[in-house]
Each structure stands twice: as structure tokens, then as C-alpha cells.
Design a protein around this motif. Sequence first.
Motif, mmCIF file in Angstrom:
data_model
loop_
_atom_site.group_PDB
_atom_site.id
_atom_site.type_symbol
_atom_site.label_atom_id
_atom_site.label_comp_id
_atom_site.label_asym_id
_atom_site.label_seq_id
_atom_site.Cartn_x
_atom_site.Cartn_y
_atom_site.Cartn_z
ATOM 1 N N GLN A 1 29.503 27.146 59.467
ATOM 2 C CA GLN A 1 28.708 27.947 58.536
ATOM 3 C C GLN A 1 28.972 29.444 58.644
ATOM 4 O OE1 GLN A 1 24.993 26.780 60.794
ATOM 5 N NE2 GLN A 1 24.234 28.634 59.800
ATOM 6 N N ARG B 1 33.131 28.158 45.055
ATOM 7 C CA ARG B 1 33.062 26.905 45.801
ATOM 8 C C ARG B 1 34.317 26.673 46.630
ATOM 9 N NH1 ARG B 1 31.132 21.912 43.301
ATOM 10 N NH2 ARG B 1 30.791 21.619 45.506
ATOM 11 N N PRO B 2 34.184 25.941 47.741
ATOM 12 C CA PRO B 2 35.294 25.759 48.668
ATOM 13 C C PRO B 2 36.553 25.197 48.018
ATOM 14 C CG PRO B 2 33.307 24.602 49.467
ATOM 15 C CD PRO B 2 32.947 25.283 48.191
ATOM 16 N N TYR C 1 38.900 27.125 50.894
ATOM 17 C CA TYR C 1 38.422 27.149 52.279
ATOM 18 C C TYR C 1 37.680 25.853 52.562
ATOM 19 C CZ TYR C 1 33.884 28.652 50.262
ATOM 20 O OH TYR C 1 32.730 28.725 49.545
ATOM 21 N N ARG D 1 31.503 25.046 54.244
ATOM 22 C CA ARG D 1 30.747 25.657 55.341
ATOM 23 C C ARG D 1 29.416 24.952 55.566
ATOM 24 N NH1 ARG D 1 29.967 31.666 54.986
ATOM 25 N NH2 ARG D 1 29.106 31.200 52.943
ATOM 26 N N GLY D 2 29.165 23.911 54.798
ATOM 27 C CA GLY D 2 27.912 23.167 54.986
ATOM 28 C C GLY D 2 26.700 23.942 54.520
ATOM 29 N N ILE D 3 26.928 24.849 53.569
ATOM 30 C CA ILE D 3 25.806 25.659 53.076
ATOM 31 C C ILE D 3 25.486 25.242 51.649
ATOM 32 C CG2 ILE D 3 25.114 28.010 52.418
ATOM 33 C CD1 ILE D 3 26.526 28.949 54.907
ATOM 34 N N ARG D 4 24.235 24.993 51.405
ATOM 35 C CA ARG D 4 23.796 24.560 50.085
ATOM 36 C C ARG D 4 23.306 25.785 49.314
ATOM 37 N NH1 ARG D 4 25.607 20.002 48.613
ATOM 38 N NH2 ARG D 4 23.792 19.585 47.293
ATOM 39 N N ASN D 5 23.956 26.073 48.210
ATOM 40 C CA ASN D 5 23.547 27.199 47.369
ATOM 41 C C ASN D 5 23.055 26.691 46.022
ATOM 42 O OD1 ASN D 5 24.080 29.217 49.166
ATOM 43 N ND2 ASN D 5 26.096 29.710 48.336
ATOM 44 N N ASN D 6 22.033 27.311 45.520
ATOM 45 C CA ASN D 6 21.505 26.920 44.211
ATOM 46 C C ASN D 6 22.312 27.542 43.084
ATOM 47 O OD1 ASN D 6 19.444 25.400 45.273
ATOM 48 N ND2 ASN D 6 17.919 27.024 45.134
ATOM 49 N N GLU E 1 26.200 14.881 43.888
ATOM 50 C CA GLU E 1 25.846 16.297 44.051
ATOM 51 C C GLU E 1 25.373 16.597 45.471
ATOM 52 O OE1 GLU E 1 24.535 16.851 39.385
ATOM 53 O OE2 GLU E 1 23.049 17.240 40.938
ATOM 54 N N GLY F 1 20.315 27.611 53.776
ATOM 55 C CA GLY F 1 21.060 26.507 53.145
ATOM 56 C C GLY F 1 21.906 25.707 54.109
ATOM 57 N N VAL G 1 24.012 10.887 44.033
ATOM 58 C CA VAL G 1 22.769 11.647 44.117
ATOM 59 C C VAL G 1 22.831 12.842 43.167
ATOM 60 C CG1 VAL G 1 21.236 12.977 45.643
ATOM 61 C CG2 VAL G 1 22.522 11.028 46.562
ATOM 62 N N THR H 1 20.890 16.355 42.565
ATOM 63 C CA THR H 1 19.938 17.228 43.261
ATOM 64 C C THR H 1 19.432 18.317 42.334
ATOM 65 O OG1 THR H 1 19.644 18.859 45.012
ATOM 66 C CG2 THR H 1 21.891 18.482 44.275
ATOM 67 N N GLN I 1 15.271 28.089 49.222
ATOM 68 C CA GLN I 1 15.903 29.366 48.871
ATOM 69 C C GLN I 1 14.832 30.388 48.496
ATOM 70 O OE1 GLN I 1 19.122 29.669 45.641
ATOM 71 N NE2 GLN I 1 17.441 30.915 44.869
ATOM 72 N N THR J 1 20.379 23.250 40.300
ATOM 73 C CA THR J 1 20.939 22.259 41.203
ATOM 74 C C THR J 1 21.516 23.005 42.415
ATOM 75 O OG1 THR J 1 22.438 20.352 41.376
ATOM 76 C CG2 THR J 1 23.214 22.214 40.070
ATOM 77 N N ALA J 2 22.050 22.262 43.376
ATOM 78 C CA ALA J 2 22.673 22.900 44.542
ATOM 79 C C ALA J 2 24.031 22.262 44.782
ATOM 80 C CB ALA J 2 21.789 22.742 45.779
ATOM 81 N N ARG J 3 24.941 23.055 45.352
ATOM 82 C CA ARG J 3 26.282 22.558 45.688
ATOM 83 C C ARG J 3 26.653 23.043 47.090
ATOM 84 N NH1 ARG J 3 25.180 20.183 41.839
ATOM 85 N NH2 ARG J 3 26.301 19.909 39.870
ATOM 86 N N TYR K 1 28.820 24.883 49.807
ATOM 87 C CA TYR K 1 29.695 26.054 49.865
ATOM 88 C C TYR K 1 30.218 26.243 51.275
ATOM 89 C CZ TYR K 1 28.533 27.624 45.169
ATOM 90 O OH TYR K 1 28.409 27.733 43.811
#
Lengths: 351, 428
Positions: free
Chosen positions: A131, A168-169, A174, A177-182, A209, B347, B362, B364, B370, B424-426, B428
Motif C-alpha cells: 500500500q 488504476r494499476p 503498477y 496497492r490494495g487500496i479501494r478508492n471511490n 468489482e 481504503g 460482486v 460494490t 471514505q 462504486t470502488a475499485r 488501486y
Amino acid sequence: MKDKLKVVHYINQFFGQIGGEEKANIPPSYKDEPVGAGMAFNNALGDSAEIVRTIICGDTYFNENLEEAKAEIKKYLIEVKPDLVIAGPAFNAGRYGMACGAVAEVANGELGIPVISGIYPENPGYDMYHQYAYFVETTNSAAGMREALPAMVKLIKMYIEKDGDLGRPEEAGYLPRGIRNNIFVEERGSLRAVKMLVAKINGDDFVTEYPMPVFDRVDPVPPLKDLANAKIALVTSGGIVPTGNPDHIESSSASKYGKYSISGVKDLTALDYETAHGGYDPVYANNDPDCVLPIDVLRDMESEGKIGKLYDYYYSTVGNGTSVANAKSYAQEIAAELVSDGVQAVILTST
Amino acid sequence: MKLELGKIKINDLQFADETKVDSGVLYVNKDELISILKKDDRITSIELEIVHPGDSVRIIPVKDVIEPRVKVEGPGGVFPGFMASEEMVGSGRTHALQGAAIVTTGKIVGFQEGIIDMSGPGAEYTPFSSLHNLVMTCDVDQELKQHEHEEVLRMAGLKAAKYLGEAGRNIEPDIVDSYEHKPYHEALAEFPDLPKVGYVYMLQSQGLLHDTYVYGVDAKQILPTLISPTEVMDGAVISGNCVSACDKNATYVHQNHPVIEDLYRYHGKEYNFIGMIVTNENVTLADKERSSNYTAKLAEMLGLDAVIVSEEGFGNPDADLIMNCTKLEKKGIQTVLITDEYAGRDGASQSLADADPLGDAVVTAGNANQTIVLPAMDKVIGQQNVADVIAGGFDGSLNKDGSIKVEIQAITGSTNELGFHKLTARGY
């Protein structure tokens, strides 16, 4: 034209041209110039960025003196205040990958400086620290430097061009990073669900998703053999706090937990305790907080000799909406204190 | 069962001497409505205010949002079991005042009530900022317990929606949507070559202010059962929830059920939409096992090939979602799940309290943790000082200048798990 970005480069003793395994014990040091691959980075980055300091540390030293190494490197970073940190690339070298990751944790997690690195996805440094850095995927050995270096340079240039918004990766190149962004999208969720259902039925490709995580499953420890001599603690996610919620634990998504003395307390009363939890009707818990945190019953068991002793403190947080990562970190801290205070068992109460 | 849903477009909302709809404007006789609502002697004060999209107004803490409707043909009435008899709804004709809503607010009942900003960045996150809202600020006898307080406000909201809906009884709708749910043997025979799909509608029923009602029955007391999609669209399900604002299903969303609407879109083309199962999210393990077993069994009895499963709420109900998913998949019934996420403010945490690899499809509705800064509004309806304690708020959420920093969890409908919104979320 934008100013040249100031870059600090982290490398190990081998890439720092100090030596091989025999030099893996050297503590951190720095040179205010590019070293080794750093020169190739500098050439490729041209006018966009420049390595102004190279930090070098032995892989063994770093991993065996983690906190010292991190503190020293943090100091070196604060001196320079770089715009960006490059770490490695580490390929599949485990200790080097862990060191690059820890440098990223210091730079990004503590100082807010972006980090670009390169790593083989199975390197434990990626799993542990993904992350904190934008890791370019590399091959598993340093023979892949010819591909890794331009890939990292490309990502750095993209980072500069897009003012840090890499997207996005899979688009930017890349590792996730296991980070969820809205984000807002064109179609509402119900329609996306219907379309995903059609694709799944027809056997067409679709992208979930939210890829389900592999869940931690904890095996229960063996039962206590001698309850009558055991010290028992109470820990709750039901939000029972002294009246007035002195630590301001949130009603949802708790950012903290509280530790409260119950030395001499025989029964929780509505006068002295309440719940901070926002996930249930608090009427019953506020009337009799023992129904969430059963001090009364445990005091009885203590006086009857069924348990040895009730630990003098209880820990409380709010489970409602609290992320798994936060819950895990609270548990680690609480468990360490309980173990050092000789507690043998814990009763966890929820709601 | 065939339902015609007539939508009367409402472009403006104003107070007037007479309650009526004229040329797309909904006029409200404020005094008359207040006098009707005040018949409940548990109500100590009530105020009505009108807000429009784009107004610099914050409504906090929001309890429910309800669309005004009236039953004009066919059996039953609006909000059966509460405002009408136990007659079955879902056929005939119902008129909806589309574009208007009742929003209920007043002193906080539980912690889990929300924010609607009518303009600014917060407005994007709530689907209800696009409506002309009649906001009801209602306070009750201080002696009432929280669950009684909730009930008073719930009933007042439904009464107001019914009262306003009457204004649409004799108005010709702008659009009439027609939905039909045939008897199962006919439905199954109709498109024999298409895959048979269904919908599993999970209702929040954790109890203690986490309640949903089906024909007036508390959903925690039901066994999973069959219900016609047209009954749901006709108001058979209503919210009694003080659950986190972002992902509770406001009554408005039950009435305008997006999954049902979108399943009808491709019915007869891509698949055969056979029907739906309504189930609950109770707190004990035995209840969870029984309800998920029963749900999977009903889906099997209907011969379904695939279903959409939607969750309501988070945390504890994640276990129900995963049980429903795994039990259906193990019977060979494919699933798509709709949920939202609690991935932490950064996140970086895992998003659900339970997970299984069988949940491979799924959708979301976003990460509820957030944070967002909601700038000060010119006007606040309700009580802004609850920002620090509502779910999604934290100590120091409310700033001196009237701005609020909260998790989007506190915004009504932001991560709705019926897929009502576009967030929604993705990864990163």
C-alpha cells in the motif's frame, strides 16, 4: 516547464557497490549523488527529475535492526525533503524487498512522500508493504534490470505528468496497492449487477468489482485446564464506556479503543457506564451495561472461586463499521498488554 | 399480477391554500397536513419546510425518505399493513408523484441517521438531493423510548406521503410503466429457452432499531418467502431503520426498486425473470442458517439458474450475504452480489466482515469509510450538532465554520446496496 523533482534513491549494499553478502551488515549511510543504477535513472529522467541523495544500507542490518534503520533513513529523508523516493528495484531478493517496503512505509506512510519501486510480485516485501509504493512488476532476478529500469522511469514520468494521479494499476502499469478508492461511474449499481449476471450465465468474461479476500481463519487455542487459578480479562466491541465516553470513541468506524479500570467495581450501573456503539438500540445496554460487559457475573464467579481473578482493566471499542485492519491493530496492542500482565484468557463480548 | 405505475412528474413544490397537483407543481396545504399529523398526541412539535435541488440547505439527521403515492385502481392501498389494510397490493394502478419526497428529521433516535445536502459536494453522494423535498421536523414526547420515537416518526412520514399522494389521484400521469408477474407455471413456460433468473432481496432485520416491514410484519419474524416484484414496487416493503445512512434502504428506494426495474429491462431477451425471494438478516447464527438454507431451497424449488443477491447494511449482515451466496452456488445457482465496502478511511483494509471465493461476481456501491468535507450551508434543517455522533461522524466532525468532515457513511443513500446510485470502488 516544471521544476526538476528532487529524488532520493534507496539501494542495498550490493547495488550501492559496497560489497556482497559480506557487507550485508552495514548500517545506513548516504551519498549526495546517484550511485550505480541511479546514474542510469538520472540519465533517463533527464530534465524531469534528479537523484540528489542515495541511501545505502546492508540487507541483513536493515532486517535485524528494523526500527533503528527506519529511524535513520527517516532522518536522511527529512534533511532532503524529496518530492519522490525511488526504492530498488528489489526483484525477488527477500530481505532487499522487505527493506524497500519498509523505506516506502517511512517515506509514504509517515512522511507522505510518494514512492516508486520495482519488485517481483512474490517477494514478501510486496505482500507486506504494497500500500505504500507504486511497485512496477519485475522479473525474479537482477538480470531483469534492463526491463525494470525503463518501466520505473516511465511510471515516474507519468507520475510527474499527471501530478500524482496515476489512475488504476492496470492502466498505469503498477502492481495493485490494495487500496479501494471511490469513483462515480455511468451506470447505476443495479444495472451493472444485471449485466454481470448475464455475462456470468453466458460464460462471458466479466470483472468482479470486489475480488473477495482470502480470509484469516484463526484456530482456537486449547481450553484452559485450571480456570480456578486463571486471570481472565474482558474485551468488548460493544462500546461499553464510562459515562460521557471520555475517549470519544466513535459510534461507528472507531479510530481507537479505551482501557478502563474496573478495580473494585462489582456491577456496572446505568449511572457510571453506557454504550458508545451506534449499531444497536442502546436502551437495554444503557439500563444495565453488564448485559454487554458481564462484570457482575464474573465478580460472582471470582468470589465463588470458579475463576482465579478478573483482570483489573477492560478494553472497549465499537465494532460497528470499524475496518478489519483497524480491529486487527487494536487486537495486537491489547493482546500484547494482556500477555505481559499475565492474563491467561479473554472473554470477547460483541453485541 | 399486473401493475401500472403512473408517474406524475413534479417539477416544483410550494405551500398553498389547497393541496393539489397542477401543471407539474405540487401545492401543499401546510396547516391541513400538520393538523393531520398532530392527531398523534405523542408528537410535541412539527414543522414543514420545502427544499429544492441546488438550495444551500443541509438536512440532518435524516431518518427516512418516502415517495408520495396513491392507489387508484385495484385492491389494497399505499403502505399496506400501516396506512392501508392487509389486502394484497401489486396489481391495478398506482400513481407516484415522481420528483417529490417526504424527508423526516428531528432529534436523533439512534446514532445511525444521515445527512442530505441539497447542493455542494455532498449533494453528489446522495440520490435524494435531486428531489423537491418536503422536510418534516418532528419532535416527540421525551418520555418515549427510542423504538417508540422511531415508530412515531415512521408513521408520520407514511401519513404525509399518503396525504400528498392523494393529490395525484385524478391527474393523468406523464408516463405509465407496466410490470407483470405471471403465475409461476405460466412464467416458467413463457421463455423456455432462456435462463431462469431471480432476485434474493435481503432486508435489514437485526432488530433494536434495525427493522424492515413487509405488509406491516417485522421482517425478522418471517421465514424467507416469495413476493411478487410488483408488490414491492407497490409499497409492500417499508423501512424502519436507524442503520447507517449510506446503505440503509430508504422507503423511497424500496418503492423505486432499482434491481427489479433493471431485471425487467432484459426480461424475455437475455433471461426469464421468474420472481423474487424476500429474506431477512437476523442476528443469531441459528436464524442466519435457517434463513439462508430456506432461501437457497426456495430458489431451487423455483428452478432458478441464477440470482442477484442484495445486502442491506454491513458487518453482521455480511455473514448472511456470504451464506446466501455459498449455499446458492453449491446448488448450482449462479450469483451476483451487491454490497458496499468498509475498507477503512485509507481504503487499505479488507472490505467485508466475511468472504468466500464462491462470491466471484460482486458489484460494490463504494467504500463507506471514505471521508468528505461538506462545506457550510446557508441553512440547516434539523440539528447539525449531531454530526459528531452519527454513524460516520467522529469527535470534531463539525467545524466552527459549519463545515463537516465525515465518512460518506453518514450521507443518506451514498452506498445504497440496491444499486440505486452510481458510486462504486475499485482497487488501486
